[in-house]
Scaffold this active site. Structure first.
Site, mmCIF file in Angstrom:
data_model
loop_
_atom_site.group_PDB
_atom_site.id
_atom_site.type_symbol
_atom_site.label_atom_id
_atom_site.label_comp_id
_atom_site.label_asym_id
_atom_site.label_seq_id
_atom_site.Cartn_x
_atom_site.Cartn_y
_atom_site.Cartn_z
ATOM 1 N N LEU A 254 0.842 -1.201 0.000
ATOM 2 C CA LEU A 254 0.000 0.000 0.000
ATOM 3 C C LEU A 254 0.872 1.244 0.000
ATOM 4 O O LEU A 254 1.709 1.444 0.895
ATOM 5 C CB LEU A 254 -0.918 -0.012 1.229
ATOM 6 C CG LEU A 254 -1.825 -1.240 1.393
ATOM 7 C CD1 LEU A 254 -2.752 -1.058 2.581
ATOM 8 C CD2 LEU A 254 -2.605 -1.511 0.124
ATOM 9 N N GLY A 295 2.361 -5.987 8.065
ATOM 10 C CA GLY A 295 2.259 -4.544 7.894
ATOM 11 C C GLY A 295 1.194 -4.199 6.869
ATOM 12 O O GLY A 295 0.035 -4.602 6.978
ATOM 13 N N ASP A 296 1.598 -3.434 5.827
ATOM 14 C CA ASP A 296 0.666 -3.065 4.761
ATOM 15 C C ASP A 296 0.939 -3.846 3.488
ATOM 16 O O ASP A 296 0.639 -3.380 2.384
ATOM 17 C CB ASP A 296 0.749 -1.558 4.489
ATOM 18 C CG ASP A 296 2.152 -1.136 4.056
ATOM 19 O OD1 ASP A 296 3.093 -1.961 4.191
ATOM 20 O OD2 ASP A 296 2.313 0.012 3.595
ATOM 21 N N GLU A 297 1.503 -5.043 3.611
ATOM 22 C CA GLU A 297 1.829 -5.873 2.456
ATOM 23 C C GLU A 297 0.925 -7.105 2.418
ATOM 24 O O GLU A 297 0.739 -7.789 3.429
ATOM 25 C CB GLU A 297 3.299 -6.302 2.502
ATOM 26 C CG GLU A 297 4.272 -5.131 2.387
ATOM 27 C CD GLU A 297 5.721 -5.600 2.425
ATOM 28 O OE1 GLU A 297 5.943 -6.763 2.812
ATOM 29 O OE2 GLU A 297 6.608 -4.808 2.071
#
Length: 384
Positions: A254, A295-297
């Site tokens: 993201l 995380g954002d992955e």
């Protein structure tokens, strides 16, 4: 989606991630399986004690019956000896000497009476005693008859009383055995119920631990470990259909998500991730898998495709999921960069798919973000 092997995290699971307030302590009343088992065990022990006392009393009654039978048998023999002596008694007024056989009959009667007296007088119960004078060979026949009638009546009454008591005790033992059988059966059923309940609890705990080890706590998506397991499982299943051999991993990062956490807080960031994960699940095919790497992955495992254009279409839908989530939450600066790696071409080893897709995703970030690219060849990449 059900086919993706993922369950949407409940509000309770989401609150547990953020350290929700624990519920107040509650007290529960009721009989649990352990208490019921304890009561059943106490009743069983009490029943065994009652059963032991009843059996002891039965043996005692049997001994009394045997003793009473011996006394009645001795009385019967004494009565026979009395009849024999009476038959040999000389006529009244006979001046001849007492016949020898009559004398022997009187002595035999006295001996029989002595046997009866030995049994009766040895009985610890309050049985009518036989006086010593009644044992004389010269005792009066009338007194002897009265004594034998009295003793016979008493001991027959004793035999009837002991027999009735024995019958009653046997009935009690039968009822006690029935109650004990019911208690034992109840205890076994309770034990089996406790075992089954414990087994179900252990199974649920095992499932929770397994789910926690293979899924992300925030979004409920499979984690990196589960993604690798699914890759290995998919590659091991090798049907005759060549299309089923094709695999692809779309690695999603993201863009601008750190700014969400920094400016709006981690709670909004978590809500964004949960909403994006839900949109990812809804946008992929039933046979595909979406996982959260950390995380954002995120990563999407595509199983079975014929053209790279299909992967591009999936990537565009995933990017739209991120931008749509931002628009829904009023956050317009979050986008997605996606790297795509496919097997068996160009990546010949499925174990390198995730790393190749990750590296390609960073190439997209360096090229301007908000787009997707294929691992090979580079000229097929497209940026939005």
């Amino acid at each position: 989606m059900e086919a993706s092997g993922i369950s949407t995290p409940t509000p309770e699971q989401h609150r547990s991630v953020h350290g929700a307030r624990k519920p107040a302590f509650t007290v529960r009343f009721g009989w649990g399986p352990a208490a019921l088992a304890g009561v059943a065990l106490l009743c069983l022990l009490a029943g065994l004690l009652v059963l032991a006392l009843q059996i002891k009393a039965i043996f005692s009654d049997q001994l009394k019956q045997e003793y009473t039978g011996l006394v009645l048998d001795a009385i019967g023999r004494a009565e026979s000896a009395r009849d024999l002596a009476g038959a040999r008694q000389p006529l009244t007024g006979d001046s001849a000497a007492e016949p020898q056989d009559y004398r022997h009959a009187r002595i035999a009667l006295a001996s029989r009476l002595a046997s009866v007296a030995a049994l009766v007088n040895a009985d610890p119960a309050a049985a009518p005693r036989i006086p010593q004078r009644a044992l004389s060979p010269d005792a009066n026949f009338d007194d002897t008859d009265a004594l034998l009638r009295s003793e016979a009546a008493y001991w027959r009454a004793q035999r009837d009383l002991v027999g009735a008591d024995l019958h009653t005790r046997i009935s009690h033992v039968a009822r006690t055995l029935m109650v004990l059988s019911a208690l034992i059966f109840s205890a076994l059923v309770t034990a089996l119920g406790m075992y089954a309940k414990r087994t179900r609890q252990l199974a649920r705990e095992s499932q929770r631990f397994e789910f926690a080890a293979t899924h992300d706590a925030l979004t409920g998506l499979p984690n990196r470990r589960q993604l690798f397991a699914m890759l290995a499982q998919t590659s091991a299943a090798a049907p005759d259909d060549p299309l089923a051999h094709t695999l692809a991993v779309l690695y999603i990062d993201l863009d601008g998500f750190k700014q969400v956490n920094d400016s709006l807080g981690h709670r909004i960031g978590d809500e964004f991730l949960i909403a994006a994960a839900r949109r990812f699940r809804e946008s992929i095919r039933p046979a595909d898998i979406v996982a959260r790497i950390g995380g954002d992955e995120f990563a999407v495992l595509v199983r079975g495709f014929s053209m790279e254009a299909e992967l591009g279409t999936i990537a565009e839908r995933l990017i739209a999921c991120v931008t749509g989530t931002g628009e829904q939450m009023g956050i317009g600066f979050v986008s997605a960069s996606i790297g795509i790696a496919s097997f068996p071409r160009p990546i010949e080893d499925y174990r390198h798919l995730l790393a190749a897709a990750d590296e390609t995703m960073y190439q997209v970030k360096r090229s301007g973000k908000n787009g997707y690219a294929f691992a090979m060849p580079l000229e097929r990449s497209r940026t939005s």
